[in-house]
Design an enzyme around this catalytic site. Structure first.
Site: not given
Ligand code: NAP
Length: 310
Positions: A88, A124
């Site tokens: 994103k 979002d």
């Molecule tokens: P992203 O940009 O890759 O961000 C992931 C985030 O999670 C970062 O802050 C990362 O921290 C953290 N993280 C990852 N693994 C971790 C771990 N093992 N322990 C602690 N923190 C961890 O991903 P994203 O696009 O934001 O998506 C994240 C989630 O939101 C996904 O599960 C997605 O399905 C969900 N989502 C849902 C919707 C919906 O409409 N329901 C919409 C958007 C997203 P670091 O910065 O330390 O790497």
């Protein structure tokens, strides 16, 4: 037949990979991973309901391939895509124009192809506002909110939306705390611009430390999980039941199961919780409206999501 997931090599030879598909693929979600995405079910139901002759699919694109993949959107005949984990923030500089709301957030989840130009949006945050109202009957502006994973694409959109809604207090948590430096300044600026700023700090970064989180959660109404912890069956809950209070509302943006690990922890603590399905629905409905300049058939989209869950 439309494949469940197309790879980057399919994308590079798109006319061969999709030869004979009718109606043609005009929409997709780009992610890594992306197999879990429920967006095709919801968007294909909406396209059918509106009589639009087009299909929506999944594109599995690795981070290093994203710039090249985005460049091919117009020439491969797409009208729009959603952008999901982990692209994103990286996708924002790849489009020609960014909607002001998305620019403020610093991440996009929707691209519209207009001629040869690409327009970036972020639905979002507005999707979350509607989901929280639908699930808990409350508005973000009335709440003290903690965001887990605030440094990711979804976390940033959610944090900025909470600030725009002028929530009472915003506590940001990220495994890599340095990633929050810019976000905390951006959110503070929004709070200051509302002129409703009260005494004390409205936005704060706290370390991902269990004792710190336990203390902070005593002054929180809503916890939102924006990490992917819980997407895999083997994942634990991002935070344990022992630090959750029964008065909390717990929102997990993950929607891969009806009761995610975090929701199970909330159940154990006696707290109310919901998964990310309605956030997916509302952000998807807003994306549909951007691409098709007509009202989204929300009931058909909701029914498709519920049917997929079984
Ligand atoms: P992203 O940009 O890759 O961000 C992931 C985030 O999670 C970062 O802050 C990362 O921290 C953290 N993280 C990852 N693994 C971790 C771990 N093992 N322990 C602690 N923190 C961890 O991903 P994203 O696009 O934001 O998506 C994240 C989630 O939101 C996904 O599960 C997605 O399905 C969900 N989502 C849902 C919707 C919906 O409409 N329901 C919409 C958007 C997203 P670091 O910065 O330390 O790497």
């Amino acid at each position: 037949m439309v494949k469940e997931v197309y790879s980057s090599s399919d994308w590079c030879a798109w006319s061969e990979s999709t030869a004979g598909i009718d109606p043609p693929i005009r929409f997709a979600v780009i992610g890594d991973p992306v197999e879990h995405s429920a967006s095709p079910a919801m968007h294909n139901a909406a396209l059918d309901k509106c009589g639009i002759a087009a299909r929506y699919t999944r594109l599995h694109i690795h981070p290093a391939e994203l710039p090249e993949a985005v460049k091919r959107l117009a020439s491969n005949g797409l009208s729009g895509v959603n952008i999901t984990i982990p692209h994103k923030a990286a996708a924002l500089p790849l489009v020609d124009r960014v909607d002001p709301h998305a620019a403020r957030i610093g991440a996009i989840n929707t691209i519209a192809v207009e001629g040869n130009g690409l327009l970036g949006y972020n639905t979002d945050g507005p999707g979350l506002v509607r989901a929280i109202r639908a699930e808990f009957g409350v508005d973000l502006r009335d709440l003290r909110i903690m965001i887990l994973g605030a440094g990711g694409g979804a976390g940033r959109a959610v944090a900025m939306q909470c600030a725009i809604e002028n929530c009472e207090r915003l506590v940001l948590v990220n495994r890599t705390a340095e990633k929050l430096t810019e976000l905390v300044s951006a959110a503070s600026l929004i709070f200051q611009s509302t002129r409703l700023i009260g005494p004390g700090q409205r936005v704060e970064v706290v370390p991902w430390d269990l004792e710190v989180l336990r203390f902070q959660l005593q002054q929180i109404d809503l916890v939102i999980n924006c990490t992917p912890i819980g997407m895999k069956r083997s994942d634990p809950s991002p935070i344990p039941a022992s630090i959750l209070d029964p008065s909390l509302m717990v929102y997990d943006t993950i929607y891969t199961s009806e009761r995610t690990r975090l929701m199970q922890a909330a159940d154990e603590a006696g707290a109310r919780s919901a998964n990310g399905l309605w956030m997916l629905l509302y952000q998807g409905a807003l994306a549909f409206e951007i691409w098709n300049t007509r009202e989204a058939p929300i009931d058909a989209m909701r029914a498709a999501l519920l049917a997929r869950r079984g």
